[in-house]
Design a protein around this motif. Structure first.
Motif, PDB file in Angstrom:
ATOM      1  N   PRO A  57       0.842  -1.202   0.000  1.00 31.20           N
ATOM      2  CA  PRO A  57       0.000   0.000   0.000  1.00 31.20           C
ATOM      3  C   PRO A  57       0.876   1.251   0.000  1.00 31.20           C
ATOM      4  O   PRO A  57       2.012   1.225   0.474  1.00 31.20           O
ATOM      5  CB  PRO A  57      -0.814  -0.114   1.281  1.00 31.20           C
ATOM      6  CG  PRO A  57      -0.207  -1.195   2.080  1.00 31.20           C
ATOM      7  CD  PRO A  57       0.684  -1.999   1.195  1.00 31.20           C
ATOM      8  N   PRO A  58       0.363   2.361  -0.533  1.00 29.73           N
ATOM      9  CA  PRO A  58       1.172   3.585  -0.566  1.00 29.73           C
ATOM     10  C   PRO A  58       1.443   4.096   0.845  1.00 29.73           C
ATOM     11  O   PRO A  58       0.642   3.910   1.749  1.00 29.73           O
ATOM     12  CB  PRO A  58       0.304   4.571  -1.353  1.00 29.73           C
ATOM     13  CG  PRO A  58      -1.072   4.046  -1.235  1.00 29.73           C
ATOM     14  CD  PRO A  58      -0.969   2.562  -1.081  1.00 29.73           C
ATOM     15  N   THR A  59       2.587   4.731   0.989  1.00 28.87           N
ATOM     16  CA  THR A  59       2.924   5.303   2.289  1.00 28.87           C
ATOM     17  C   THR A  59       2.164   6.610   2.468  1.00 28.87           C
ATOM     18  O   THR A  59       1.952   7.356   1.500  1.00 28.87           O
ATOM     19  CB  THR A  59       4.431   5.567   2.406  1.00 28.87           C
ATOM     20  OG1 THR A  59       4.824   6.427   1.342  1.00 28.87           O
ATOM     21  CG2 THR A  59       5.224   4.279   2.334  1.00 28.87           C
ATOM     22  N   PRO A  60       1.734   6.897   3.696  1.00 27.10           N
ATOM     23  CA  PRO A  60       1.016   8.148   3.919  1.00 27.10           C
ATOM     24  C   PRO A  60       1.952   9.347   3.746  1.00 27.10           C
ATOM     25  O   PRO A  60       3.149   9.256   4.005  1.00 27.10           O
ATOM     26  CB  PRO A  60       0.531   8.039   5.358  1.00 27.10           C
ATOM     27  CG  PRO A  60       1.361   6.980   5.991  1.00 27.10           C
ATOM     28  CD  PRO A  60       1.860   6.098   4.889  1.00 27.10           C
ATOM     29  N   THR A  61       1.378  10.451   3.299  1.00 27.38           N
ATOM     30  CA  THR A  61       2.176  11.667   3.132  1.00 27.38           C
ATOM     31  C   THR A  61       1.740  12.684   4.168  1.00 27.38           C
ATOM     32  O   THR A  61       0.604  12.676   4.641  1.00 27.38           O
ATOM     33  CB  THR A  61       1.986  12.257   1.725  1.00 27.38           C
ATOM     34  OG1 THR A  61       0.597  12.513   1.517  1.00 27.38           O
ATOM     35  CG2 THR A  61       2.487  11.297   0.665  1.00 27.38           C
ATOM     36  N   GLY A  62       2.646  13.536   4.542  1.00 32.73           N
ATOM     37  CA  GLY A  62       2.334  14.575   5.511  1.00 32.73           C
ATOM     38  C   GLY A  62       2.336  14.038   6.940  1.00 32.73           C
ATOM     39  O   GLY A  62       2.683  12.905   7.206  1.00 32.73           O
ATOM     40  N   ARG A  63       1.915  14.901   7.844  1.00 32.87           N
ATOM     41  CA  ARG A  63       1.874  14.532   9.262  1.00 32.87           C
ATOM     42  C   ARG A  63       0.552  13.849   9.580  1.00 32.87           C
ATOM     43  O   ARG A  63      -0.494  14.229   9.052  1.00 32.87           O
ATOM     44  CB  ARG A  63       2.026  15.777  10.112  1.00 32.87           C
ATOM     45  CG  ARG A  63       3.397  16.428   9.951  1.00 32.87           C
ATOM     46  CD  ARG A  63       3.526  17.625  10.810  1.00 32.87           C
ATOM     47  NE  ARG A  63       3.377  17.210  12.208  1.00 32.87           N
ATOM     48  CZ  ARG A  63       3.538  18.005  13.227  1.00 32.87           C
ATOM     49  NH1 ARG A  63       3.827  19.255  13.045  1.00 32.87           N
ATOM     50  NH2 ARG A  63       3.395  17.560  14.445  1.00 32.87           N
ATOM     51  N   PRO A  64       0.563  12.857  10.458  1.00 38.89           N
ATOM     52  CA  PRO A  64      -0.707  12.222  10.832  1.00 38.89           C
ATOM     53  C   PRO A  64      -1.567  13.173  11.652  1.00 38.89           C
ATOM     54  O   PRO A  64      -1.078  14.023  12.374  1.00 38.89           O
ATOM     55  CB  PRO A  64      -0.259  11.020  11.684  1.00 38.89           C
ATOM     56  CG  PRO A  64       1.107  11.350  12.160  1.00 38.89           C
ATOM     57  CD  PRO A  64       1.704  12.262  11.122  1.00 38.89           C
ATOM     58  N   LYS A  65      -2.876  13.047  11.498  1.00 37.64           N
ATOM     59  CA  LYS A  65      -3.810  13.908  12.227  1.00 37.64           C
ATOM     60  C   LYS A  65      -4.210  13.191  13.508  1.00 37.64           C
ATOM     61  O   LYS A  65      -5.131  12.387  13.541  1.00 37.64           O
ATOM     62  CB  LYS A  65      -5.039  14.189  11.366  1.00 37.64           C
ATOM     63  CG  LYS A  65      -4.681  14.987  10.146  1.00 37.64           C
ATOM     64  CD  LYS A  65      -5.868  15.202   9.248  1.00 37.64           C
ATOM     65  CE  LYS A  65      -5.398  16.022   8.066  1.00 37.64           C
ATOM     66  NZ  LYS A  65      -6.057  15.698   6.852  1.00 37.64           N
ATOM     67  N   LEU A  66      -3.447  13.448  14.576  1.00 36.65           N
ATOM     68  CA  LEU A  66      -3.676  12.796  15.857  1.00 36.65           C
ATOM     69  C   LEU A  66      -4.470  13.709  16.773  1.00 36.65           C
ATOM     70  O   LEU A  66      -4.305  14.921  16.755  1.00 36.65           O
ATOM     71  CB  LEU A  66      -2.346  12.429  16.500  1.00 36.65           C
ATOM     72  CG  LEU A  66      -1.403  11.560  15.674  1.00 36.65           C
ATOM     73  CD1 LEU A  66      -0.093  11.361  16.402  1.00 36.65           C
ATOM     74  CD2 LEU A  66      -2.059  10.225  15.396  1.00 36.65           C
ATOM     75  N   GLN A  67      -5.313  13.094  17.604  1.00 39.00           N
ATOM     76  CA  GLN A  67      -6.100  13.856  18.560  1.00 39.00           C
ATOM     77  C   GLN A  67      -6.040  13.160  19.917  1.00 39.00           C
ATOM     78  O   GLN A  67      -5.875  11.956  19.983  1.00 39.00           O
ATOM     79  CB  GLN A  67      -7.567  13.899  18.144  1.00 39.00           C
ATOM     80  CG  GLN A  67      -7.827  14.560  16.832  1.00 39.00           C
ATOM     81  CD  GLN A  67      -9.325  14.626  16.602  1.00 39.00           C
ATOM     82  OE1 GLN A  67     -10.023  15.225  17.349  1.00 39.00           O
ATOM     83  NE2 GLN A  67      -9.810  13.969  15.572  1.00 39.00           N
ATOM     84  N   VAL A  68      -6.222  13.916  20.963  1.00 41.66           N
ATOM     85  CA  VAL A  68      -6.344  13.341  22.289  1.00 41.66           C
ATOM     86  C   VAL A  68      -7.808  12.966  22.480  1.00 41.66           C
ATOM     87  O   VAL A  68      -8.690  13.774  22.245  1.00 41.66           O
ATOM     88  CB  VAL A  68      -5.909  14.352  23.370  1.00 41.66           C
ATOM     89  CG1 VAL A  68      -6.133  13.776  24.759  1.00 41.66           C
ATOM     90  CG2 VAL A  68      -4.451  14.734  23.173  1.00 41.66           C
ATOM     91  N   ALA A  69      -8.039  11.718  22.861  1.00 40.49           N
ATOM     92  CA  ALA A  69      -9.411  11.245  23.028  1.00 40.49           C
ATOM     93  C   ALA A  69      -9.995  11.690  24.337  1.00 40.49           C
ATOM     94  O   ALA A  69      -9.359  11.968  25.290  1.00 40.49           O
ATOM     95  CB  ALA A  69      -9.445   9.734  22.935  1.00 40.49           C
TER      96      ALA A  69
END
Length: 69
Positions: A57-69
């Motif tokens: 699968p393609p590698t993700p680009t950019g920064r991951p969109k992480l959130q505090v749950a």
């Protein structure tokens, strides 16, 4: 992850499927895989339902969109 049967559960407990776990050595991984495959064939352990990739699968680009749950 595997969720134990309701009579075995105590709260929300889960187990990692042996085919998805990390192992200390290649030998311990091979032994765990052999045992897991025997349990799958016996119907005691569900098989993992993974997609079949014809290429990686393609590698993700950019920064991951992480959130505090």
């Amino acid at each position: 992850m595997l969720r134990p049967r309701s009579e075995e559960r105590n709260g929300n407990s889960y187990r990692l499927h042996p085919l998805a776990a990390k192992y200390e050595t290649p030998e311990s991984m091979e032994a765990a895989f052999r045992a897991a495959l025997a349990r799958i064939q016996a119907g005691d352990l569900p098989n993992l339902k993974l997609p079949t990739y014809h290429q990686a699968p393609p590698t993700p680009t950019g920064r991951p969109k992480l959130q505090v749950a």
